[in-house]
Each structure stands twice: as structure tokens, then as C-alpha cells.
Motif scaffolding. Structure first.
Motif, PDB file in Angstrom:
ATOM      1  N   PRO A   1      27.439  15.992  -5.654  1.00 53.50           N
ATOM      2  CA  PRO A   1      27.304  17.015  -4.611  1.00 53.50           C
ATOM      3  C   PRO A   1      27.351  16.450  -3.185  1.00 53.50           C
ATOM      4  CG  PRO A   1      25.266  16.788  -5.908  1.00 53.50           C
ATOM      5  CD  PRO A   1      26.295  15.954  -6.570  1.00 53.50           C
ATOM      6  N   THR A   2      27.078  15.164  -3.020  1.00 53.45           N
ATOM      7  CA  THR A   2      27.129  14.605  -1.663  1.00 53.45           C
ATOM      8  C   THR A   2      28.565  14.288  -1.242  1.00 53.45           C
ATOM      9  OG1 THR A   2      26.882  12.353  -2.470  1.00 53.45           O
ATOM     10  CG2 THR A   2      24.851  13.529  -1.919  1.00 53.45           C
ATOM     11  N   PHE A   3      29.469  14.473  -2.158  1.00 59.44           N
ATOM     12  CA  PHE A   3      30.859  14.128  -1.875  1.00 59.44           C
ATOM     13  C   PHE A   3      31.569  15.354  -1.313  1.00 59.44           C
ATOM     14  CE2 PHE A   3      35.191  12.959  -3.122  1.00 59.44           C
ATOM     15  CZ  PHE A   3      35.222  11.661  -2.653  1.00 59.44           C
ATOM     16  N   ASP A   4      31.910  15.291  -0.067  1.00 59.37           N
ATOM     17  CA  ASP A   4      32.418  16.477   0.623  1.00 59.37           C
ATOM     18  C   ASP A   4      33.941  16.605   0.447  1.00 59.37           C
ATOM     19  OD1 ASP A   4      33.061  18.512   2.275  1.00 59.37           O
ATOM     20  OD2 ASP A   4      31.965  17.757   4.010  1.00 59.37           O
ATOM     21  N   THR A   5      34.323  17.270  -0.620  1.00 58.91           N
ATOM     22  CA  THR A   5      35.758  17.370  -0.914  1.00 58.91           C
ATOM     23  C   THR A   5      36.524  18.161   0.153  1.00 58.91           C
ATOM     24  OG1 THR A   5      35.198  19.193  -2.374  1.00 58.91           O
ATOM     25  CG2 THR A   5      35.758  17.121  -3.429  1.00 58.91           C
ATOM     26  N   THR A   6      35.846  19.141   0.746  1.00 61.29           N
ATOM     27  CA  THR A   6      36.540  19.939   1.755  1.00 61.29           C
ATOM     28  C   THR A   6      36.930  19.070   2.938  1.00 61.29           C
ATOM     29  OG1 THR A   6      35.075  21.719   1.124  1.00 61.29           O
ATOM     30  CG2 THR A   6      36.415  22.082   3.077  1.00 61.29           C
ATOM     31  N   ALA A   7      35.990  18.242   3.350  1.00 61.34           N
ATOM     32  CA  ALA A   7      36.275  17.380   4.497  1.00 61.34           C
ATOM     33  C   ALA A   7      37.378  16.390   4.149  1.00 61.34           C
ATOM     34  CB  ALA A   7      35.021  16.631   4.910  1.00 61.34           C
ATOM     35  N   ILE A   8      37.366  15.926   2.928  1.00 65.10           N
ATOM     36  CA  ILE A   8      38.328  14.890   2.575  1.00 65.10           C
ATOM     37  C   ILE A   8      39.724  15.424   2.295  1.00 65.10           C
ATOM     38  CG2 ILE A   8      38.859  13.120   0.851  1.00 65.10           C
ATOM     39  CD1 ILE A   8      35.962  12.377   0.918  1.00 65.10           C
ATOM     40  N   PHE A   9      39.802  16.488   1.534  1.00 69.73           N
ATOM     41  CA  PHE A   9      41.133  16.994   1.172  1.00 69.73           C
ATOM     42  C   PHE A   9      41.645  18.087   2.098  1.00 69.73           C
ATOM     43  CE2 PHE A   9      39.463  15.634  -3.101  1.00 69.73           C
ATOM     44  CZ  PHE A   9      40.260  14.515  -3.193  1.00 69.73           C
TER      45      PHE A   9
ATOM     46  N   ALA B   1      41.243  18.391  -5.532  1.00 74.24           N
ATOM     47  CA  ALA B   1      41.953  18.512  -4.264  1.00 74.24           C
ATOM     48  C   ALA B   1      42.656  19.862  -4.144  1.00 74.24           C
ATOM     49  CB  ALA B   1      42.965  17.385  -4.119  1.00 74.24           C
ATOM     50  N   TYR B   2      43.236  20.309  -5.238  1.00 75.72           N
ATOM     51  CA  TYR B   2      43.989  21.567  -5.208  1.00 75.72           C
ATOM     52  C   TYR B   2      43.063  22.750  -4.923  1.00 75.72           C
ATOM     53  CZ  TYR B   2      47.354  25.176  -6.544  1.00 75.72           C
ATOM     54  OH  TYR B   2      48.182  26.253  -6.543  1.00 75.72           O
ATOM     55  N   ARG B   3      41.857  22.672  -5.468  1.00 72.07           N
ATOM     56  CA  ARG B   3      40.896  23.742  -5.249  1.00 72.07           C
ATOM     57  C   ARG B   3      40.612  23.896  -3.756  1.00 72.07           C
ATOM     58  NH1 ARG B   3      36.259  22.083  -8.385  1.00 72.07           N
ATOM     59  NH2 ARG B   3      37.520  22.498 -10.217  1.00 72.07           N
ATOM     60  N   VAL B   4      40.480  22.763  -3.071  1.00 76.77           N
ATOM     61  CA  VAL B   4      40.159  22.783  -1.644  1.00 76.77           C
ATOM     62  C   VAL B   4      41.391  23.101  -0.805  1.00 76.77           C
ATOM     63  CG1 VAL B   4      39.378  21.362   0.279  1.00 76.77           C
ATOM     64  CG2 VAL B   4      38.339  21.090  -1.975  1.00 76.77           C
ATOM     65  N   ASN B   5      42.514  22.549  -1.197  1.00 77.47           N
ATOM     66  CA  ASN B   5      43.696  22.638  -0.351  1.00 77.47           C
ATOM     67  C   ASN B   5      44.969  22.731  -1.189  1.00 77.47           C
ATOM     68  OD1 ASN B   5      45.782  22.252   1.426  1.00 77.47           O
ATOM     69  ND2 ASN B   5      45.020  20.318   2.253  1.00 77.47           N
TER      70      ASN B   5
END
Ligand code: GDP
Length: 385
Positions: free
Chosen positions: A72-80, A110-114
Motif C-alpha cells: 500500500p505504500t507503493f504509489d502506483t498512480t504517481a509512478i505510472f 500500470a494499465y489500471r492507473v494509466n
């Protein structure tokens, strides 16, 4: 992530398991490291961001292999969120089952975010595989990956696959294709190159990012690896020679073409010796070959990332005539880009025409990118209101 990381420039992200070859790729493509030097690279153990200030201003994010998207600390939105292309590197010389599982979870996250990310799979280190085995490996990886994505309901996700190695040009060609997808002006650039080729009798034209030797556009005739390699070697030759002999050395060739430069390296020295005379007698001519100058701050083998720069009014310009009757014509387009054309020696007899057409091409390029800048400024102003 700091604000500056969220800048809306095309971002390229490099991922893959530990030891898959990410750092090596980054060093070889963007920092001119030789493939053998990568043998001594330490494995990546933290997120390592490397901003490459080349034409496209892309960023290479070197992620360590073991990273948990479900943490949960891994911010996929920020990254992808703002990634243009995600390059996933798979070591083809190793058992790749774990890598494929990793690729799958990465694509899903990644696809989920972007959903706009282009997914690019580098089946890497293929220098160690036989031709048959290469094809089988690619088929297997491609099949497994797309099947699994389809099972997860993601059959619309597009993945592109490339066979790569840092020991030949394949890694540069793969990057060229990846980067081209991120350039919105690509169709315009291709069109301009087509017009240039058609009107000048040029057989093939590439627009190169000089730092990385990635070509960002080419005319629409098919690319054969050999012409790409020869052009990319030309950049190396120009950079090497100009860093050894300075600007004068490249100017020197203008008085006579180098025949078969690869076989006769002494010729460069010879040509250089004659240069001063030529400059003395013809240096004052306006738009003549005597202006052929490459100035560069890029040193071969160095780790810095300097573009070939135009010194004052001089722009890099160079012609190499090969023994087989092919002429290589290089001209700097702007700080980061160089145009390299392949043409027959007979065609090059009309050099005035070619110079003129290249000049028109450069002006058109300026306009294309000027529009882009204007557009960006307009959007920034709107965003600030
Ligand atoms: P990273 O942990 O993903 O950054 O992997 P490294 O870049 O450290 O590479 C691991 C090893 O793979 C190094 O010893 C490299 O020399 C080697 N390597 C990288 N690319 C290639 C390649 O294209 N072919 C071969 N044969 N070895 C490679």
C-alpha cells in the motif's frame, strides 16, 4: 515524488528483474559505455532515476526487480501516471518464468492507473541465442504474455516485443521504435523526410538524436539494419574524430571525400593535414563546404551526456564517400538532432540542390517544433489561470 518529476514530458520507464540488463542498457544507450564495461556494473538495488536531457527529455527509471505493487505504500498512480512507455526487460538467457509473472503484474498495475502507456518488452541478451532459439523464445514469451493478459480480461492491452542485445545495434533500433511512438509530430517529420528524399534523390534519411544514437524519425522507405548501422557509426566517427582533432579535423574532409574510411583510418590524418591550406584559400566563401565543421563536447567513453553543439554560426556538417559509391551526408538540425542521408555518389553531384533542400527541411523542422513550444506555453498559461 517531487513536483518536478510530474512534469508532463514523455517519460520512458525501464523495468525488469535484477540482472536482466537494465543498467547496462541505460549506460550503453545513453552514456556511451562499451558493452564489456557493463560486466562490472553493480546490480541496481534502489529506484534509480536518470534524467536524460536529450531531444525528447525522457527519463529512465531503473527499478530494482523485486518490487511489490500491492504494497500500500507503493504509489502506483504517481509512478505510472505520466509514463509514456514502459520498457520491460527480460533476460532471455535465463529461465524467464519469474520475469513473465513480473511482467504480467506490472502491466496489470500500470494499465489500471494509466491505459495510455505503451508496453514494450525487450527480450534481451539474445546475442547468446541461436537464430532458431531466438524465434522460439520470442514466440513463447509473446504467446504466454498475451494469453495471460487475455485471461485477466486485458486482451486490449497492446504489447510490442523486441529482440535486443547491447552487443549490437538492436538495442538502439528497439529504442528508436519505442521513442517514435512518443513523438506526436512523427507523421509530420516522416512526411518532411519523404519530401526531402523524393526531391533530392536521397535513398534513406534518418533524423538522429545524437546523444543516444536513437533515430527519432525516418522516411517511409523500409529501414534495413545495415543503413541504420552505417549512419549510427558515422555519428561515432564524427564525434570521435572531432574530439581527437577538434573542429578542424571535420572541416578537413570537405576538400576531398574519404574513400572507404573504415579501412583507411590514416586518411583522416592525411585529410586533416591538408585542411589549413584549404581554409586559408577558401575559408571566406559563404555557403561552401569549407564551413564543414563539427564541434562537439562529447568525449568517447566518457560518462557525461553532452550534446553535439553548434559553435557560433557553424553547424555540424560532414560528408563521407564510401568505396561502394554511397555517400553519407550528415547535417546538424539543432542542438540535439542530426539529419543523416544515404545517397548515391552520382546523385551527390548535384550537391547544391541537396544542400538547398536540406536547408528547407531544417526550416520546416524549426516550424514544427516552434508550434509545439507555442502550444505548450499556451497550455501552461491556461493551466495557471
Ligand atoms: P540490472 O540489474 O537489470 O541493472 O542488470 P545489469 O545491467 O547489471 O546486467 C547484468 C549483467 O548482464 C551484466 O553482467 C551485463 O554485462 C549483462 N548484460 C547486459 N546486457 C546484456 C546483453 O545484451 N547481452 C549479454 N550477453 N549480457 C548482457
Amino acid at each position: 515524488l517531487a513536483d518536478e518529476d510530474r512534469e508532463s514530458r514523455p517519460r520512458l520507464m525501464l523495468m525488469g528483474l535484477r540482472r536482466s540488463g537494465k543498467s547496462s542498457i541505460q549506460r550503453v544507450v545513453f552514456h556511451k559505455m562499451t558493452p564489456t564495461e557493463t560486466l562490472f556494473l553493480e546490480s541496481t538495488s534502489k529506484i534509480n532515476k536518470d534524467n536524460i536531457h536529450s531531444f525528447i527529455d525522457f527519463q529512465v527509471w531503473d527499478f530494482p526487480g523485486q518490487m511489490d505493487f500491492f504494497d500500500p505504500t507503493f504509489d502506483t498512480t504517481a509512478i505510472f501516471g505520466e509514463v509514456g512507455a514502459l520498457v520491460f526487460v527480460i533476460d532471455s538467457q535465463d529461465d524467464y518464468m519469474e520475469a513473465l509473472a513480473r511482467l504480467h503484474s506490472t502491466v496489470v498495475a500500470a494499465y489500471r492507473v494509466n491505459p495510455n502507456i505503451t508496453f514494450e518488452v525487450f527480450i534481451h541478451k539474445v546475442d547468446g541465442l541461436s537464430e532458431d532459439y531466438k524465434i522460439d523464445t520470442q514466440r513463447d514469451i509473446q504467446q504466454t504474455t498475451t494469453d495471460e493478459l487475455a485471461d485477466a480480461g486485458l486482451e486490449n492491452v497492446q504489447l510490442a516485443f523486441y529482440l535486443t542485445s547491447i552487443y549490437d545495434h538492436s538495442i538502439f533500433e528497439a529504442f528508436s521504435k519505442v521513442i517514435q511512438k512518443l513523438i506526436p509530430q512523427l507523421p509530420t517529420l516522416e512526411n518532411l523526410l519523404n519530401i526531402l528524399c523524393a526531391n533530392s534523390g536521397i535513398e534513406k534519411a534518418f533524423l538522429f538524436d545524437v546523444i543516444s544514437k536513437i533515430y527519432i524519425a525516418t522516411d517511409s522507405s523500409p529501414v534495413d539494419s545495415q543503413s541504420y548501422e552505417i549512419c549510427s557509426d558515422m555519428i561515432d566517427v564524427i564525434i570521435d574524430i572531432s574530439s581527437i582533432y577538434g573542429r578542424a579535423a571535420i572541416g578537413a574532409k570537405s576538400q576531398g571525400y574519404l574513400e572507404d574510411q573504415q579501412d583507411q583510418p590514416e586518411d583522416w590524418t592525411h585529410q586533416q593535414d591538408g585542411h589549413d591550406d584549404y581554409e586559408d584559400s577558401n575559408g571566406s566563401h559563404g555557403h561552401s563546404l569549407s564551413q564543414a565543421v563539427v564541434s562537439t563536447s562529447s568525449r568517447a567513453g566518457s560518462l557525461d551526456n553532452q550534446p553535439v553543439q553548434s559553435g557560433g554560426n557553424h553547424e555540424a556538417f560532414s560528408v563521407i564517400k564510401m568505396g561502394n559509391g554511397t555517400v553519407l551526408y550528415l547535417r546538424e538540425v539543432n542542438k540535439y538532432l542530426a539529419l543523416i542521408c544515404l545517397l548515391r555518389a552520382e546523385t551527390f553531384e548535384k550537391q547544391g540542390l541537396i544542400d538547398y533542400n536540406v536547408h528547407c527541411f531544417k526550416e520546416a523542422m524549426d516550424q514544427v517544433f516552434e508550434l509545439k513550444r507555442a502550444e505548450r506555453t499556451r497550455r501552461e498559461m491556461e493551466a495557471n489561470q
